[in-house]
Design a protein around this motif. Sequence first.
Motif, PDB file in Angstrom:
ATOM      1  N   ASP A   1      76.805 -44.565   6.463  1.00 33.92           N
ATOM      2  CA  ASP A   1      77.509 -43.703   7.416  1.00 33.92           C
ATOM      3  C   ASP A   1      76.630 -43.397   8.630  1.00 33.92           C
ATOM      4  N   ALA A   2      77.115 -43.794   9.810  1.00 41.13           N
ATOM      5  CA  ALA A   2      76.361 -43.557  11.056  1.00 41.13           C
ATOM      6  C   ALA A   2      76.236 -42.068  11.369  1.00 41.13           C
ATOM      7  N   GLU A   3      77.107 -41.237  10.780  1.00 41.94           N
ATOM      8  CA  GLU A   3      76.984 -39.780  10.969  1.00 41.94           C
ATOM      9  C   GLU A   3      75.742 -39.243  10.255  1.00 41.94           C
ATOM     10  N   ILE A   4      75.332 -39.930   9.189  1.00 41.69           N
ATOM     11  CA  ILE A   4      74.159 -39.517   8.414  1.00 41.69           C
ATOM     12  C   ILE A   4      72.909 -40.238   8.923  1.00 41.69           C
ATOM     13  N   PHE A   5      73.029 -41.554   9.072  1.00 39.03           N
ATOM     14  CA  PHE A   5      71.885 -42.380   9.504  1.00 39.03           C
ATOM     15  C   PHE A   5      72.017 -42.643  10.995  1.00 39.03           C
ATOM     16  N   LYS A   6      71.658 -41.622  11.774  1.00 36.12           N
ATOM     17  CA  LYS A   6      71.886 -41.671  13.218  1.00 36.12           C
ATOM     18  C   LYS A   6      71.001 -42.697  13.921  1.00 36.12           C
ATOM     19  N   GLU A   7      69.813 -42.970  13.337  1.00 34.15           N
ATOM     20  CA  GLU A   7      68.872 -43.909  13.958  1.00 34.15           C
ATOM     21  C   GLU A   7      69.424 -45.332  13.935  1.00 34.15           C
ATOM     22  N   SER A   8      69.889 -45.769  12.754  1.00 35.18           N
ATOM     23  CA  SER A   8      70.447 -47.119  12.607  1.00 35.18           C
ATOM     24  C   SER A   8      71.084 -47.242  11.233  1.00 35.18           C
ATOM     25  N   ILE A   9      72.136 -48.067  11.127  1.00 36.46           N
ATOM     26  CA  ILE A   9      72.714 -48.342   9.813  1.00 36.46           C
ATOM     27  C   ILE A   9      72.447 -49.800   9.404  1.00 36.46           C
ATOM     28  N   GLY A  10      71.604 -50.476  10.161  1.00 34.50           N
ATOM     29  CA  GLY A  10      71.286 -51.880   9.867  1.00 34.50           C
ATOM     30  C   GLY A  10      70.063 -52.001   8.968  1.00 34.50           C
ATOM     31  N   VAL A  11      70.257 -52.499   7.727  1.00 31.49           N
ATOM     32  CA  VAL A  11      69.113 -52.656   6.826  1.00 31.49           C
ATOM     33  C   VAL A  11      68.306 -53.890   7.222  1.00 31.49           C
ATOM     34  N   SER A  12      67.042 -53.898   6.862  1.00 34.74           N
ATOM     35  CA  SER A  12      66.125 -54.972   7.243  1.00 34.74           C
ATOM     36  C   SER A  12      66.057 -56.035   6.156  1.00 34.74           C
ATOM     37  N   PHE A  13      66.257 -57.285   6.543  1.00 43.09           N
ATOM     38  CA  PHE A  13      66.139 -58.420   5.612  1.00 43.09           C
ATOM     39  C   PHE A  13      64.740 -58.472   5.009  1.00 43.09           C
ATOM     40  N   ASP A  14      63.719 -58.249   5.835  1.00 41.62           N
ATOM     41  CA  ASP A  14      62.330 -58.360   5.359  1.00 41.62           C
ATOM     42  C   ASP A  14      61.970 -57.233   4.389  1.00 41.62           C
ATOM     43  N   ILE A  15      62.422 -56.005   4.673  1.00 38.43           N
ATOM     44  CA  ILE A  15      62.127 -54.882   3.775  1.00 38.43           C
ATOM     45  C   ILE A  15      62.808 -55.101   2.422  1.00 38.43           C
ATOM     46  N   LEU A  16      64.069 -55.528   2.454  1.00 44.03           N
ATOM     47  CA  LEU A  16      64.770 -55.812   1.198  1.00 44.03           C
ATOM     48  C   LEU A  16      64.113 -56.968   0.447  1.00 44.03           C
ATOM     49  N   SER A  17      63.670 -57.983   1.189  1.00 44.92           N
ATOM     50  CA  SER A  17      63.006 -59.139   0.554  1.00 44.92           C
ATOM     51  C   SER A  17      61.803 -58.703  -0.272  1.00 44.92           C
ATOM     52  N   LYS A  18      61.014 -57.793   0.286  1.00 47.48           N
ATOM     53  CA  LYS A  18      59.806 -57.334  -0.410  1.00 47.48           C
ATOM     54  C   LYS A  18      60.166 -56.683  -1.751  1.00 47.48           C
ATOM     55  N   ARG A  19      61.161 -55.797  -1.740  1.00 42.55           N
ATOM     56  CA  ARG A  19      61.556 -55.098  -2.964  1.00 42.55           C
ATOM     57  C   ARG A  19      62.210 -56.062  -3.971  1.00 42.55           C
ATOM     58  N   LEU A  20      63.068 -56.951  -3.490  1.00 42.47           N
ATOM     59  CA  LEU A  20      63.758 -57.866  -4.396  1.00 42.47           C
ATOM     60  C   LEU A  20      62.791 -58.879  -5.004  1.00 42.47           C
ATOM     61  N   ARG A  21      61.775 -59.277  -4.228  1.00 39.50           N
ATOM     62  CA  ARG A  21      60.742 -60.167  -4.772  1.00 39.50           C
ATOM     63  C   ARG A  21      60.003 -59.468  -5.920  1.00 39.50           C
ATOM     64  N   GLU A  22      59.652 -58.189  -5.711  1.00 42.85           N
ATOM     65  CA  GLU A  22      58.990 -57.413  -6.768  1.00 42.85           C
ATOM     66  C   GLU A  22      59.847 -57.408  -8.044  1.00 42.85           C
ATOM     67  N   LEU A  23      61.129 -57.149  -7.869  1.00 43.31           N
ATOM     68  CA  LEU A  23      62.020 -57.064  -9.026  1.00 43.31           C
ATOM     69  C   LEU A  23      62.137 -58.397  -9.759  1.00 43.31           C
ATOM     70  N   ALA A  24      62.124 -59.490  -9.008  1.00 46.30           N
ATOM     71  CA  ALA A  24      62.181 -60.820  -9.633  1.00 46.30           C
ATOM     72  C   ALA A  24      60.902 -61.103 -10.412  1.00 46.30           C
ATOM     73  N   PHE A  25      59.764 -60.697  -9.867  1.00 43.99           N
ATOM     74  CA  PHE A  25      58.484 -60.840 -10.588  1.00 43.99           C
ATOM     75  C   PHE A  25      58.496 -60.018 -11.881  1.00 43.99           C
ATOM     76  N   LEU A  26      59.023 -58.798 -11.784  1.00 43.14           N
ATOM     77  CA  LEU A  26      58.988 -57.873 -12.914  1.00 43.14           C
ATOM     78  C   LEU A  26      59.969 -58.252 -14.023  1.00 43.14           C
ATOM     79  N   ASN A  27      60.970 -59.040 -13.677  1.00 47.73           N
ATOM     80  CA  ASN A  27      61.996 -59.439 -14.651  1.00 47.73           C
ATOM     81  C   ASN A  27      62.050 -60.960 -14.708  1.00 47.73           C
ATOM     82  N   ALA A  28      61.095 -61.531 -15.411  1.00 46.76           N
ATOM     83  CA  ALA A  28      60.934 -62.987 -15.471  1.00 46.76           C
ATOM     84  C   ALA A  28      62.254 -63.658 -15.828  1.00 46.76           C
ATOM     85  N   GLY A  29      62.592 -64.693 -15.054  1.00 52.02           N
ATOM     86  CA  GLY A  29      63.801 -65.459 -15.339  1.00 52.02           C
ATOM     87  C   GLY A  29      65.061 -64.916 -14.697  1.00 52.02           C
TER      88      GLY A  29
END
Length: 404
Positions: free
Chosen positions: A181-209
């Motif tokens: 919601d742009a009313e809540i996230f006034k700065e931007s509502i666009g998530v970052s591909f690179d920031i998400l990549s970092k977290r999702l990579r961690e999760l893939a490492f932590l959950n083998a397979g």
Amino acid sequence: MNAKAEESYTAKEIQVLEGLEAVRRRPAMYIGSTGPSGLHHLVYEIVDNSIDEVLAGVAKNIDVTIRKDNSVSVLDDGRGIPVDPVTDVKDPKIKGKSALEVVLTVLHAGGKFEKKAYKVSGGLHGVGVSVVNALSEWLEAESYRDGKIYRQRYVRGKPTGEVETVGKTQDRGTRVTFLPDAEIFKESIGVSFDILSKRLRELAFLNAGTRITLIDEREDRKHIFLYEGGIVEFVRFLNANKTPIHTDPIYIHKEKDDLQLELALQYNDGFDENTYAFVNNIHTVDGGTHLTGFRSALTRVVNDYVKRYELLKGKEIGIQGDDVREGMSAVLSVKIMHPQFEGQTKGKLGNSEVEGIVKSIVGDTLSTFFEEHPQTASSVAAKAITAAEAREAARKARDLTRRK
């Protein structure tokens, strides 16, 4: 207090915020901030629910898609959110409603408070998906189960209609799509591909397979994360541009008192410590009792080894924790049934009993490993001694300069 102010403060001034209204009024209490970190936290909350299905052994694939309109879709192949009526509650506003609607609209409603549906989970507080719903301009939830597709749509946390059956499917799982919601996230509502990549990579490492796919339709980018080697591969990744001082990472996997522990560590010839600590796949950026237990055990084991083999050769220096961790890359992952996180964003673990259990597991297992792998043990001990000597030399140089 003056008389006028005292008179004006009556029962009329006491407000009770209904449903998810409290979340919209004070979003930072639930997601940390309404800046970029809070925005990305919305995605993490939904992904954490999918990862909990992985932990339960019923999911293997998670797809995260950033759409052109900045909405985000998270799809998993788990069991699908239940849609049958909730009956075992006293609240008349909830009783009889579809479980899907209750999970999406009621704070502290979920399947993670008891051991029945999830033995361990990261999204424990039962506020994750309902908070995302409250802070979204719109959200659509789909549950694939019993051969059917069930769907419900919400606008700023409120259902626009009942849960509907919209088709048939052979698939199973859950898809949640939401537009911040742009009313809540006034700065931007666009998530970052690179920031998400970092977290999702961690999760893939932590959950083998587990295969985690990230697609960004805005820029036509795609990453697939799949690591059969788990956190051992994670440590190799952390040391990719460094020179390790022993070939293979040290790996521990043990269970004790309902706590599962996985630890991988490898030393390099650098000076910085690079330790990642997780509880039920949640990255505890501020550490906690699990990290304290690990560090304490590591320091004791290295000191014991140095003393046993008299590696200091009469030098009057003490090896401290910072010396032992110099040049170390480590990933510590613990899974426990009832984690007590400090704050809803789960940055720090508070369970006091975890420190002793981790200390015991790491201490015993690492001591045995050092005895069985003397070459690796002597390399680690030598690295710690060199760090202690450098620290002591620096201290003496500072003292000399001050005296002068």
